[in-house]
Scaffold this active site. Structure first.
Site, PDB file in Angstrom:
ATOM      1  N   CYS A 195       2.459  -5.536 -14.449  1.00  0.00           N
ATOM      2  CA  CYS A 195       2.336  -6.967 -14.732  1.00  0.00           C
ATOM      3  C   CYS A 195       1.950  -7.755 -13.486  1.00  0.00           C
ATOM      4  CB  CYS A 195       3.620  -7.525 -15.323  1.00  0.00           C
ATOM      5  SG  CYS A 195       5.030  -7.272 -14.277  1.00  0.00           S
ATOM      6  N   HIS A 237       9.462  -2.856   5.008  1.00  0.00           N
ATOM      7  CA  HIS A 237      10.123  -3.824   4.125  1.00  0.00           C
ATOM      8  C   HIS A 237      10.919  -3.195   2.995  1.00  0.00           C
ATOM      9  CE1 HIS A 237       7.270  -4.017   0.588  1.00  0.00           C
ATOM     10  NE2 HIS A 237       6.451  -3.482   1.464  1.00  0.00           N
TER      11      HIS A 237
HETATM   12  N1  PMP Z   1       4.482   3.856  -1.516  1.00  0.00           N
HETATM   13  C1  PMP Z   1       5.529   3.561  -2.291  1.00  0.00           C
HETATM   14  C2  PMP Z   1       6.268   4.670  -2.973  1.00  0.00           C
HETATM   15  C3  PMP Z   1       5.917   2.233  -2.469  1.00  0.00           C
HETATM   16  O1  PMP Z   1       6.955   1.955  -3.262  1.00  0.00           O
HETATM   17  C4  PMP Z   1       5.188   1.207  -1.805  1.00  0.00           C
HETATM   18  C5  PMP Z   1       5.551  -0.247  -1.968  1.00  0.00           C
HETATM   19  N2  PMP Z   1       5.691  -0.652  -3.308  1.00  0.00           N
HETATM   20  C6  PMP Z   1       4.103   1.570  -1.002  1.00  0.00           C
HETATM   21  C7  PMP Z   1       3.777   2.899  -0.887  1.00  0.00           C
HETATM   22  C8  PMP Z   1       3.270   0.544  -0.286  1.00  0.00           C
HETATM   23  O2  PMP Z   1       3.930   0.083   0.845  1.00  0.00           O
HETATM   24  P1  PMP Z   1       3.377  -1.158   1.670  1.00  0.00           P
HETATM   25  O3  PMP Z   1       3.857  -2.360   0.934  1.00  0.00           O
HETATM   26  O4  PMP Z   1       4.025  -1.026   3.002  1.00  0.00           O
HETATM   27  O5  PMP Z   1       1.917  -1.041   1.767  1.00  0.00           O
END
Ligand code: PMP
Length: 386
Positions: free
Chosen positions: A328, A204
């Site tokens: 937040c 995503h």
């Molecule tokens: N690692 C990083 C650097 C992310 O930015 C994110 C999502 N914010 C994730 C891991 C987690 O990914 P997921 O939503 O697929 O679990």
């Protein structure tokens, strides 16, 4: 007049590309269990293998090194679990080295494991969020089993020297993991060239579906399944294949590879246009992160004497969606641990906003933000008691 809606929170998640939506919609018909030997099963399995090849082409690995997971959080947890297991089994290499600015799927795993007695070091970063190699060197020794450093940071965009860090990890006999979730589709992400042993991705964040990700695992490196059960993914990750999501992430990978260079330049252009525009129009702002080694679409800025959350809400009323980069989401108004770790003053950290660009943003949108943002900051600063 209809309000413009401007989405500048692409590091949180991206909309699916139309090509991805179409491919998923078609793949929804491939209902056969990909592990079944009959025609419907083989049809689904074929689509999955094609997707695996597309991921492999994007990150420079072999298709059989690609393991589909539910996302990067699972991929990151899987890697830490492999080494936890080895340590439990008595490995002399029993220390893990990571950094203070990793995603919570790592920092929280670190807290969890530490409470249970595992030895994990979090290397500090410099004022721009970069890991200093000389500092890292002081943490590396023969007892290190795993080094885990993210490719690019989700809040401030700082890119780490993964190739050099990998060499240093290998020099002490440690394995190397990088969470490339935010870097994918924005800069070249090269598993073979960099030499990394494990890499995490999430669909995503590059216009693919949610709930699907990848853990790429180099051949012959330690592996232990996190989910036990069926023999899917060569025994590396049990659970019936989510065929449509896997097809979707494959198409997203194809687009990311095809558009990498143009997107990289376009995102940096939009980011710089916004940065310069803000600096010209609003006095006393501080740009966070590393301006030389920065993910092209990420701009994190502190507005002293204005609260990040207030800026976010006022922008939202104007149809402009951004993030504070703070915790937040969990209901707390704590300032960003990433900014604090980079030594940003707590006041400045409270007033920070992350603008993150994506494939569908335009110059017109930047101009619109540049029109709406200055009066908001002026108003908030006027109200500030600080
Ligand atoms: N690692 C990083 C650097 C992310 O930015 C994110 C999502 N914010 C994730 C891991 C987690 O990914 P997921 O939503 O697929 O679990």
């Amino acid at each position: 007049m209809e309000q413009k809606i401007i989405y500048l929170d692409n590091n949180a998640t991206t909309p699916m590309a139309q090509e991805v939506v179409d491919a998923i919609s078609e793949a929804n018909m491939l209902f056969g269990n990909a592990s079944s030997m009959h025609g419907f099963g083989r049809e689904a399995a074929f689509a999955i293998e094609q997707s695996r090849e597309k991921i492999a082409a994007l990150i420079e690995c072999n298709p059989d090194e690609v393991v589909f997971t539910s996302g990067a959080s699972e991929a990151n947890n899987t890697v830490f679990n492999i080494f936890r297991d080895a340590i439990d089994l008595g490995s002399k290499k029993n220390r893990i080295v990571t950094t203070v600015i990793e995603h919570p799927s790592i920092t929280e795993t670190v807290k969890f494991l530490r409470k249970r007695g595992y030895r994990i070091d979090e290397v500090p970063v410099d004022k721009t969020g970069r890991v200093e190699l000389e500092t890292l060197a002081t943490y590396l020794d023969e007892d290190v089993a795993l080094v885990s450093v993210m490719t690019g940071n989700n809040e401030i965009g700082t890119i780490q020297p993964i190739e050099e860090i990998t060499k240093m990890a290998h020099a002490v006999g440690a394995f190397m993991h990088t969470d490339a979730t935010q870097a994918i589709g924005k800069i070249p992400v090269l598993m073979k060239t960099w030499g990394v042993d494990y890499m995490s991705l999430s669909g995503h964040k590059f216009y693919g579906p949610k709930g699907i990700g990848v853990l790429a695992v180099k051949k012959k490196v330690p592996f232990e399944a996190f989910f036990h059960g069926g023999h899917q993914e060569g025994g590396k990750r049990a659970g019936t294949y989510n065929t449509p999501a896997i097809v979707g992430i494959g198409v997203a990978a194809e687009l990311a590879l095809q558009d990498l260079e143009t997107e990289r330049a376009r995102l940096w252009h939009l980011r710089e246009m916004l940065r310069k525009g803000i600096e010209e129009r609003i006095p006393n702002v501080v740009v966070n992160g590393n301006q030389e080694h920065c993910l092209p679409g990420t701009l994190d800025i502190s507005f002293p004497s204005a609260e990040g959350e207030s800026i976010l809400l006022y922008l939202d009323m104007e149809g402009i969606m951004v993030s504070t980069g703070s915790a937040c989401a969990s209901g707390s108004l704590e300032p960003s641990y990433v900014l604090l770790a980079a030594g940003v003053d707590i006041e400045l950290a409270h007033g920070s906003i992350r603008f993150s660009f994506g494939r569908y943003n335009t110059e017109d949108e930047v101009l619109h933000v540049l029109e709406k943002l200055p009066p908001i900051i002026k108003r908030l600063r006027g109200m500030s008691t600080r």
